[in-house]
Scaffold this motif. Sequence first.
Motif, PDB file in Angstrom:
ATOM      1  N   GLY A 112      39.285  21.334  23.559  1.00  0.00           N
ATOM      2  CA  GLY A 112      38.122  20.919  22.796  1.00  0.00           C
ATOM      3  C   GLY A 112      37.111  22.028  22.614  1.00  0.00           C
ATOM      4  O   GLY A 112      36.586  22.245  21.506  1.00  0.00           O
TER       5      GLY A 112
ATOM      6  N   ASN B 150      35.707  23.685  19.166  1.00  0.00           N
ATOM      7  CA  ASN B 150      34.267  23.721  18.898  1.00  0.00           C
ATOM      8  C   ASN B 150      33.821  25.152  18.596  1.00  0.00           C
ATOM      9  O   ASN B 150      33.002  25.390  17.696  1.00  0.00           O
ATOM     10  CB  ASN B 150      33.482  23.186  20.094  1.00  0.00           C
ATOM     11  CG  ASN B 150      33.665  21.694  20.300  1.00  0.00           C
ATOM     12  OD1 ASN B 150      34.239  20.996  19.461  1.00  0.00           O
ATOM     13  ND2 ASN B 150      33.173  21.184  21.422  1.00  0.00           N
TER      14      ASN B 150
ATOM     15  N   LEU C 244      29.487  14.121  15.646  1.00  0.00           N
ATOM     16  CA  LEU C 244      30.183  13.824  16.901  1.00  0.00           C
ATOM     17  C   LEU C 244      29.887  14.850  17.989  1.00  0.00           C
ATOM     18  O   LEU C 244      30.296  14.677  19.135  1.00  0.00           O
ATOM     19  CB  LEU C 244      31.696  13.781  16.656  1.00  0.00           C
ATOM     20  CG  LEU C 244      32.196  12.652  15.764  1.00  0.00           C
ATOM     21  CD1 LEU C 244      33.631  12.920  15.319  1.00  0.00           C
ATOM     22  CD2 LEU C 244      32.106  11.321  16.492  1.00  0.00           C
TER      23      LEU C 244
ATOM     24  N   PHE D 154      34.233  18.131  20.004  1.00  0.00           N
ATOM     25  CA  PHE D 154      34.974  17.577  21.131  1.00  0.00           C
ATOM     26  C   PHE D 154      34.108  17.603  22.382  1.00  0.00           C
ATOM     27  O   PHE D 154      33.278  18.498  22.555  1.00  0.00           O
ATOM     28  CB  PHE D 154      36.250  18.377  21.383  1.00  0.00           C
ATOM     29  CG  PHE D 154      37.318  18.182  20.348  1.00  0.00           C
ATOM     30  CD1 PHE D 154      38.200  17.110  20.438  1.00  0.00           C
ATOM     31  CD2 PHE D 154      37.452  19.067  19.293  1.00  0.00           C
ATOM     32  CE1 PHE D 154      39.190  16.927  19.479  1.00  0.00           C
ATOM     33  CE2 PHE D 154      38.448  18.898  18.331  1.00  0.00           C
ATOM     34  CZ  PHE D 154      39.309  17.816  18.429  1.00  0.00           C
ATOM     35  N   ASP D 155      34.309  16.623  23.256  1.00  0.00           N
ATOM     36  CA  ASP D 155      33.607  16.581  24.536  1.00  0.00           C
ATOM     37  C   ASP D 155      34.284  17.562  25.482  1.00  0.00           C
ATOM     38  O   ASP D 155      35.446  17.388  25.859  1.00  0.00           O
ATOM     39  CB  ASP D 155      33.673  15.158  25.109  1.00  0.00           C
ATOM     40  CG  ASP D 155      32.810  14.986  26.350  1.00  0.00           C
ATOM     41  OD1 ASP D 155      32.567  15.992  27.054  1.00  0.00           O
ATOM     42  OD2 ASP D 155      32.390  13.852  26.621  1.00  0.00           O
TER      43      ASP D 155
ATOM     44  N   GLU E 216      40.999  14.478  25.015  1.00  0.00           N
ATOM     45  CA  GLU E 216      39.865  14.868  24.183  1.00  0.00           C
ATOM     46  C   GLU E 216      40.026  14.340  22.770  1.00  0.00           C
ATOM     47  O   GLU E 216      39.048  14.030  22.097  1.00  0.00           O
ATOM     48  CB  GLU E 216      39.665  16.390  24.174  1.00  0.00           C
ATOM     49  CG  GLU E 216      40.846  17.200  23.656  1.00  0.00           C
ATOM     50  CD  GLU E 216      41.935  17.407  24.677  1.00  0.00           C
ATOM     51  OE1 GLU E 216      42.937  16.661  24.613  1.00  0.00           O
ATOM     52  OE2 GLU E 216      41.812  18.312  25.501  1.00  0.00           O
ATOM     53  N   ASP E 217      41.287  14.193  22.325  1.00  0.00           N
ATOM     54  CA  ASP E 217      41.536  13.616  21.004  1.00  0.00           C
ATOM     55  C   ASP E 217      41.281  12.111  21.002  1.00  0.00           C
ATOM     56  O   ASP E 217      40.711  11.563  20.043  1.00  0.00           O
ATOM     57  CB  ASP E 217      42.952  13.924  20.513  1.00  0.00           C
ATOM     58  CG  ASP E 217      44.034  13.729  21.574  1.00  0.00           C
ATOM     59  OD1 ASP E 217      43.743  13.216  22.670  1.00  0.00           O
ATOM     60  OD2 ASP E 217      45.201  14.095  21.296  1.00  0.00           O
TER      61      ASP E 217
ATOM     62  N   ASP F  44      39.176  10.584  22.952  1.00  0.00           N
ATOM     63  CA  ASP F  44      37.724  10.445  23.090  1.00  0.00           C
ATOM     64  C   ASP F  44      36.994  10.671  21.769  1.00  0.00           C
ATOM     65  O   ASP F  44      36.116   9.889  21.400  1.00  0.00           O
ATOM     66  CB  ASP F  44      37.224  11.434  24.150  1.00  0.00           C
ATOM     67  CG  ASP F  44      35.720  11.428  24.272  1.00  0.00           C
ATOM     68  OD1 ASP F  44      35.176  10.505  24.923  1.00  0.00           O
ATOM     69  OD2 ASP F  44      35.069  12.339  23.714  1.00  0.00           O
ATOM     70  N   ILE F  45      37.360  11.725  21.034  1.00  0.00           N
ATOM     71  CA  ILE F  45      36.624  12.000  19.795  1.00  0.00           C
ATOM     72  C   ILE F  45      36.905  10.925  18.747  1.00  0.00           C
ATOM     73  O   ILE F  45      36.019  10.549  17.973  1.00  0.00           O
ATOM     74  CB  ILE F  45      36.931  13.412  19.258  1.00  0.00           C
ATOM     75  CG1 ILE F  45      35.811  13.846  18.301  1.00  0.00           C
ATOM     76  CG2 ILE F  45      38.300  13.492  18.580  1.00  0.00           C
ATOM     77  CD1 ILE F  45      35.860  15.309  17.918  1.00  0.00           C
TER      78      ILE F  45
ATOM     79  N   ARG G 213      34.730   7.917  19.840  1.00  0.00           N
ATOM     80  CA  ARG G 213      33.317   8.139  19.515  1.00  0.00           C
ATOM     81  C   ARG G 213      33.088   8.073  18.011  1.00  0.00           C
ATOM     82  O   ARG G 213      32.039   7.613  17.549  1.00  0.00           O
ATOM     83  CB  ARG G 213      32.852   9.485  20.077  1.00  0.00           C
ATOM     84  CG  ARG G 213      32.723   9.485  21.582  1.00  0.00           C
ATOM     85  CD  ARG G 213      32.077  10.753  22.114  1.00  0.00           C
ATOM     86  NE  ARG G 213      32.938  11.916  21.994  1.00  0.00           N
ATOM     87  CZ  ARG G 213      32.683  12.977  21.251  1.00  0.00           C
ATOM     88  NH1 ARG G 213      31.577  13.024  20.506  1.00  0.00           N
ATOM     89  NH2 ARG G 213      33.521  13.996  21.217  1.00  0.00           N
ATOM     90  N   SER G 214      34.074   8.538  17.227  1.00  0.00           N
ATOM     91  CA  SER G 214      33.974   8.438  15.770  1.00  0.00           C
ATOM     92  C   SER G 214      33.871   6.976  15.351  1.00  0.00           C
ATOM     93  O   SER G 214      33.061   6.615  14.481  1.00  0.00           O
ATOM     94  CB  SER G 214      35.199   9.086  15.124  1.00  0.00           C
ATOM     95  OG  SER G 214      35.189   8.902  13.730  1.00  0.00           O
TER      96      SER G 214
END
Length: 263
Positions: free
Chosen positions: A63, A67, A182, A185-186, A194-195, A197-198, A201-202
């Motif tokens: 992530g 970023n 977003l 990535f966290d 991480e995929d 999670d994003i 969150r999306s």
Amino acid sequence: MIHIAIISHGHEEMLIESQLCGLAANPAVTLWVKDNLPSVKLEAFCLQHQVRYTKEKPGMGFGENNNFLFNRIAAEFSLSAEDLFIVMNPDIQTNADMLRSLDQQMRSDSTTLATVNLYKDTNFQQTDANVRFFPSLLTPFRVLKIRGLTEAIQKHSLIQNCDVDWASGAFLAFRPSHFRDLNGFDTDFFMYFEDVDICYRSYCISGRKVRYYPGLKAVHQAAHRNRSLLSPHARWFLSSFIRFVLRRSVVYPFTRGKISQSL
């Protein structure tokens, strides 16, 4: 403009042999490579084919690497709502025509996060399980049935364009403004989930899940990591799973519509 972020961890031979996923020197896209195990050979190839290359800050997780590339792209280009930012594995094979079709279909659907139909072979016969259901605290009790800590969606039943819970980070396409919303990535997820999670969150922010286009195809020549219980990858996988399901159950319900920052 379509910007593609590729992270290399010793993938120089694969990337060079594939002409950087089949897209090197194609004017329809800009390719960005972050080399975590710097290779003189890969750097020279990128220079020859007008591919943006960096070997800065090695050792970051998936992530954080992406970023970093997004911020690099934003610094060099004035990213607009019309652009597309694609996170893509080095073992993906595709072409510019498919990417242009993806861009057009995302515009038509007014969607800001999407994926395509990945296959394991160039004949498009062996499907890759790149679209899945969100895991939860109950998932471990179903591990034997679903054969893992995430459950694949049976893609043969998805004939039309549709929304899915989450899609593999092997190929994710974002509108830049949405990736900024977003906060990327966290980076608490060093590797794995991480995929998930994003994508979750999306959904929390936009109310829409990942748009899946079954008619748009690419090849994913995935080499799965060793996940024996003693391997580092197994530890990362399990710890990331626990982090995600706890956040989904405890944190994210109270932040729906509010977990937006700026990169």
